[in-house]
Design an enzyme around this catalytic site. Structure first.
Site, PDB file in Angstrom:
ATOM      1  N   GLY A   1       0.730  -1.193  -0.129  1.00  0.00           N
ATOM      2  CA  GLY A   1       0.157  -0.012  -0.015  1.00  0.00           C
ATOM      3  C   GLY A   1       0.831   1.266  -0.123  1.00  0.00           C
ATOM      4  O   GLY A   1       0.495   2.288  -0.470  1.00  0.00           O
TER       5      GLY A   1
ATOM      6  N   GLU B   1       4.018   4.677   6.345  1.00  0.00           N
ATOM      7  CA  GLU B   1       2.852   4.028   6.191  1.00  0.00           C
ATOM      8  C   GLU B   1       1.611   4.850   5.561  1.00  0.00           C
ATOM      9  O   GLU B   1       1.712   5.948   5.732  1.00  0.00           O
ATOM     10  CB  GLU B   1       2.415   3.744   7.684  1.00  0.00           C
ATOM     11  CG  GLU B   1       1.160   2.653   7.781  1.00  0.00           C
ATOM     12  CD  GLU B   1       1.467   1.389   7.037  1.00  0.00           C
ATOM     13  OE1 GLU B   1       1.705   1.395   5.903  1.00  0.00           O
ATOM     14  OE2 GLU B   1       1.698   0.287   7.852  1.00  0.00           O
ATOM     15  N   ASP B   2       1.039   4.027   5.012  1.00  0.00           N
ATOM     16  CA  ASP B   2      -0.149   4.574   4.142  1.00  0.00           C
ATOM     17  C   ASP B   2      -1.421   4.671   4.767  1.00  0.00           C
ATOM     18  O   ASP B   2      -2.263   5.625   4.656  1.00  0.00           O
ATOM     19  CB  ASP B   2      -0.381   3.903   2.877  1.00  0.00           C
ATOM     20  CG  ASP B   2      -1.149   2.459   2.850  1.00  0.00           C
ATOM     21  OD1 ASP B   2      -0.431   1.904   3.959  1.00  0.00           O
ATOM     22  OD2 ASP B   2      -1.788   2.140   2.059  1.00  0.00           O
TER      23      ASP B   2
ATOM     24  N   ASP C   1      -5.113   1.590  11.076  1.00  0.00           N
ATOM     25  CA  ASP C   1      -6.498   1.319  11.640  1.00  0.00           C
ATOM     26  C   ASP C   1      -6.295   1.490  13.090  1.00  0.00           C
ATOM     27  O   ASP C   1      -6.487   2.504  13.323  1.00  0.00           O
ATOM     28  CB  ASP C   1      -7.076   0.077  11.129  1.00  0.00           C
ATOM     29  CG  ASP C   1      -7.382  -0.251   9.624  1.00  0.00           C
ATOM     30  OD1 ASP C   1      -7.381   1.001   9.002  1.00  0.00           O
ATOM     31  OD2 ASP C   1      -7.110  -1.189   9.114  1.00  0.00           O
TER      32      ASP C   1
END
Length: 122
Positions: free
Chosen positions: A48, A102-103, A106
């Protein structure tokens, strides 16, 4: 009362492409300034992050290295947030300035696990 958009249709744009590009350029400039002379290593989790990381790298004007991890979540039966590393780093991070890119985050459990692994490697 609002009506939900049909699947596949964007109902609201939070940030325009131009706003995102401007922010990536600003991040690249800040990294270039903050880490000048330190040769940082940017670490991303495949897949990602690849496109965002490519844009960020183009905005950074100082020497840097880049490496990737590939992971697979163990699932609900195992410890939450624990992952299996499918592809490990090829570069050593010991004593380096590591920028973990990081894309999307959560719960943060996977990120916390990976940061623990990187800290253990100094």
């Amino acid at each position: 009362m609002s009506i939900a958009a049909p699947p596949g249709v964007v109902s609201e744009v939070l940030l325009t492409e131009q706003q995102i590009q401007e922010r990536v350029r600003a991040l690249g400039a800040a990294i270039s300034s903050d880490y000048a002379g330190l040769n940082p290593i940017l670490v991303g989790v495949l897949r990602g992050v690849a496109l965002f990381l490519a844009d960020l790298m183009r905005a950074i004007t100082i020497p840097m290295a880049v490496d990737f991890l590939a992971i697979n979540n163990y699932g609900a039966q195992q410890q939450p947030g624990a992952v299996r590393i499918l592809k490990d780093l090829e570069e050593s991070v010991a004593g380096r300035h590591v920028l973990f890119v990081e894309d999307m985050i959560d719960t943060g459990l996977t990120l916390n696990y990976l940061l623990r692994v990187l800290r253990e490697r100094q």
